[in-house]
Enzyme design. Structure first.
Site, PDB file in Angstrom:
ATOM      1  N   ASP A  15      15.919  11.511 -31.672  1.00  0.00           N
ATOM      2  CA  ASP A  15      15.216  10.739 -30.647  1.00  0.00           C
ATOM      3  C   ASP A  15      16.036  10.834 -29.351  1.00  0.00           C
ATOM      4  O   ASP A  15      15.958  11.841 -28.653  1.00  0.00           O
ATOM      5  CB  ASP A  15      15.072   9.310 -31.193  1.00  0.00           C
ATOM      6  CG  ASP A  15      14.292   8.380 -30.303  1.00  0.00           C
ATOM      7  OD1 ASP A  15      13.320   8.826 -29.680  1.00  0.00           O
ATOM      8  OD2 ASP A  15      14.644   7.189 -30.226  1.00  0.00           O
ATOM      9  N   LYS A  49      11.683  14.235 -31.396  1.00  0.00           N
ATOM     10  CA  LYS A  49      10.966  13.491 -30.343  1.00  0.00           C
ATOM     11  C   LYS A  49      11.612  13.842 -29.001  1.00  0.00           C
ATOM     12  O   LYS A  49      12.373  13.056 -28.423  1.00  0.00           O
ATOM     13  CB  LYS A  49      11.081  11.985 -30.628  1.00  0.00           C
ATOM     14  CG  LYS A  49       9.946  11.141 -30.073  1.00  0.00           C
ATOM     15  CD  LYS A  49      10.317   9.666 -30.045  1.00  0.00           C
ATOM     16  CE  LYS A  49       9.923   8.915 -31.284  1.00  0.00           C
ATOM     17  NZ  LYS A  49      10.130   7.436 -31.134  1.00  0.00           N
ATOM     18  N   ASP A  75      11.555   3.640 -40.702  1.00  0.00           N
ATOM     19  CA  ASP A  75      11.222   2.214 -40.800  1.00  0.00           C
ATOM     20  C   ASP A  75      10.983   1.593 -39.439  1.00  0.00           C
ATOM     21  O   ASP A  75      11.361   2.128 -38.392  1.00  0.00           O
ATOM     22  CB  ASP A  75      12.391   1.457 -41.438  1.00  0.00           C
ATOM     23  CG  ASP A  75      13.562   1.275 -40.463  1.00  0.00           C
ATOM     24  OD1 ASP A  75      14.010   2.293 -39.886  1.00  0.00           O
ATOM     25  OD2 ASP A  75      13.991   0.133 -40.239  1.00  0.00           O
TER      26      ASP A  75
END
Ligand code: IMP
Ligand code: MG
Length: 182
Positions: A105, A133, A161
């Site tokens: 990320d 991402k 999660d």
């Protein structure tokens, strides 16, 4: 629809699609690691489901180890300062390290891991990530192999999660924003 599935806005990658991509990643790794026994490291907890499927799809013998880093707390944006919560059991010195991540990320976690394991004398270092991402990257780093690229949305399922929930969804989906906005 079950309790976890109803919080998903939409499914991005169904279980069957993931299984196909896992096979491709395993074949890529088998070619790369022919004749060696890499130390396969699962970065807990997000990568564990991907990791278990990936190593079972590989034909190369692997040693498995686990490491936990802190990063998000219970929020949905990165703190940028990952710390080791649980370290590896195995020495890294002289090993071909295969690091398995759930998602790259901001990139801070991966940078930290590369510094840390590089400093321990790994012979080679390969990163496989289920998801990438790129729109959220804050540091210039990337996995050597990613199964899927996602946009700037909060992803859950297949290990990922939100506040410790949704990891056991068998697919990868986008969490409804109202779940983390409340
Ligand atoms: P980083 O921002 O690249 O350091 O990512 C740190 C960690 O945050 C990842 O390994 C994931 O565990 C978690 N993470 C990042 N984006 C998401 C997401 O969309 N859903 C769930 N967890 C995420
Ligand atoms: Mg992670």
């Amino acid at each position: 629809m079950n309790e976890l599935a109803k919080d998903c806005e939409r499914i991005l990658f169904p279980a069957e699609t993931i299984a196909e991509e896992v096979k491709k990643a395993a074949a890529w790794l088998d070619a790369r690691y022919e004749g060696t026994m890499p130390l396969a490291i699962s970065v807990l907890k997000g990568s564990v489901i991907f990791f278990c499927d990936l190593v079972r799809a590989m034909k190369t013998p692997v040693q498995m180890d686990f490491m936990t880093l802190s990063s998000y707390g219970s929020g949905s944006s990165s703190s940028g300062m990952p710390k080791i919560v649980m370290d590896l059991a195995a020495p890294v010195d002289g090993r071909d390290v295969l690091l398995v991540e759930d998602i790259v990320d901001s990139g801070h976690t991966l940078v930290k891991l590369k510094q840390l394991l590089g400093g321990r004398g790994a012979k080679s270092f390969t990163v496989v990530s289920l998801l990438d991402k790129p729109s959220r990257r804050e540091v210039d780093v990337q996995a050597d192999y990613s199964c899927f690229t996602v946009g700037n949305e909060f992803i859950v399922g297949y290990g990922l999660d939100y506040d410790q929930r949704y990891r056991n969804l068998p697919y990868v989906g986008v969490l409804k924003p109202e779940v983390y906005e409340k």
